[in-house]
Design a protein around this motif. Structure first.
Motif: not given
Length: 360
Positions: A35, A83, A87
């Protein structure tokens, strides 16, 4: 670059502890690094455009703060926090403001030895992999991965802010040599028998295909060593050897690019990377894997700088400002897909050999 690219390595080194702590498969934490690359792929195009309007200093300052914020968020909760931190903050708003903008930036300071200069700056990622893993592994073993992320976030925010304010300034105005290079660029592209956009598309396909296998050992060699029964510090050391070799070799590839051009450099470095990847499929011995890691670092070192050199050889500076991040967009997609995909394949087969075969 060295400091910023140390941040995603914490999740790489702590892949097994994170998976155990969050009660997830190995592809779970492996996706965090992916990510980061995906976020940087999308953000890099916008960052390259903004540098031309706001200047390099503001963009890199913003990116450094976002990398630090991404570490804090990643350490604050479960998989979704990991994440989002990697990301969105670390990738989309963080390293996107570092990689392509800084490579294009340094290329504007050089007419001769541009390949060596770009290679040196792009080595920041390799230096990060050479020096940080042993130190970060100590932090993970002693304080846990969450506290290590928090501590490194403070270091990132302070150091990148200070370095950016002290050193980064606008590049010199283009002189007669640069103007001549600008006028020659479209003519050079035409000699390849391709339209400028078709050349860009082919470069994007090529860099994607380079970066899928590149990401596999970079993100999984520490976990792979653990699967083979090696102690955790051996996995960290092997990652250091891989990326340390890439740093040393990158200077050679930059020297070669200055003499033979970007495209031949791409061909030779791709051949070395593909050959070395077979070693991860065939070798189980610790000493042999250290040698394979060094050879793999030698191959990958020439790839990304060579793409920048190719673009600067065949396009004007104005086009390079957006074509460099556009081509790197495909490369970062490959890095993200390769890192996450190797974890997914591992979860399906219980070993990394099919992933390395796919990389070939």
């Amino acid at each position: 670059m060295t400091i910023a690219y140390g941040a995603p390595l914490i999740a790489v080194l702590a892949m097994k502890p994170i998976a155990a702590d969050l009660d997830t498969a190995r592809s779970g934490p492996a996706a965090a690094g992916s990510f980061t690359y995906l976020g940087a792929a999308f953000g890099g195009i916008v960052a390259g455009w903004l540098v031309g309007r706001l200047g390099i200093r503001r963009i890199v300052l913003f990116g450094g703060v976002m990398v630090a914020a991404g570490l804090v968020l990643s350490a604050s909760g479960g998989l979704l926090f990991l994440y989002a931190g990697h990301g969105v903050l670390m990738g989309l708003f963080g390293t996107s403001c570092m990689f392509s903008p800084l490579l294009t930036y340094v290329s504007r300071w050089f007419e001769r030895r541009r390949g060596a200069a770009v290679a040196l700056i792009s080595s920041g990622q390799s230096i990060a992999g050479a020096i940080w893993p042993p130190l970060l592994q100590v932090g993970i073993d002693e304080a846990g991965w969450r506290n290590t992320m928090m501590a490194f976030a403070v270091f990132v925010a302070i150091s990148i802010t200070a370095l950016t304010i002290i050193f980064l300034r606008q590049p010199p105005d283009a002189g007669p040599v640069a103007s001549g290079a600008k006028s020659r660029a479209p003519q050079s592209a035409a000699t390849l028998g391709l339209s400028p956009n078709m050349l860009t598309i082919l470069l994007m396909i090529a860099v994607f295909s380079c970066c899928v296998p590149m990401a596999m050992p970079m993100q999984h060699v520490a976990a792979y060593c653990g699967d083979l029964g090696f102690a955790s510090h051996y996995g960290a050391a092997m990652l250091s050897v891989l990326l340390g070799s890439a740093f040393l070799a990158r200077q050679f590839w930059g020297w070669l690019a200055d003499r033979v051009g970007g495209v031949p450099t791409l061909l030779w470095s791709s051949l070395v990377q593909a050959t070395a990847l077979t070693g991860f499929i065939l070798m189980r011995d610790q000493t042999a894997l250290f040698a394979v890691s060094a050879a793999f670092g030698l191959g990958l070192a020439g790839l990304l700088p060579a793409y920048v050199i190719v673009i600067r050889e065949y396009y004007s500076l104005e086009e390079a400002n957006w074509r460099v991040p556009t081509v790197m967009f495909a490369g970062l997609l490959g890095m993200g897909g390769g890192g996450w995909g190797a974890g997914l394949v591992y979860d399906q087969f219980g070993n990394y050999q099919p992933a390395f075969a796919i990389g070939m």
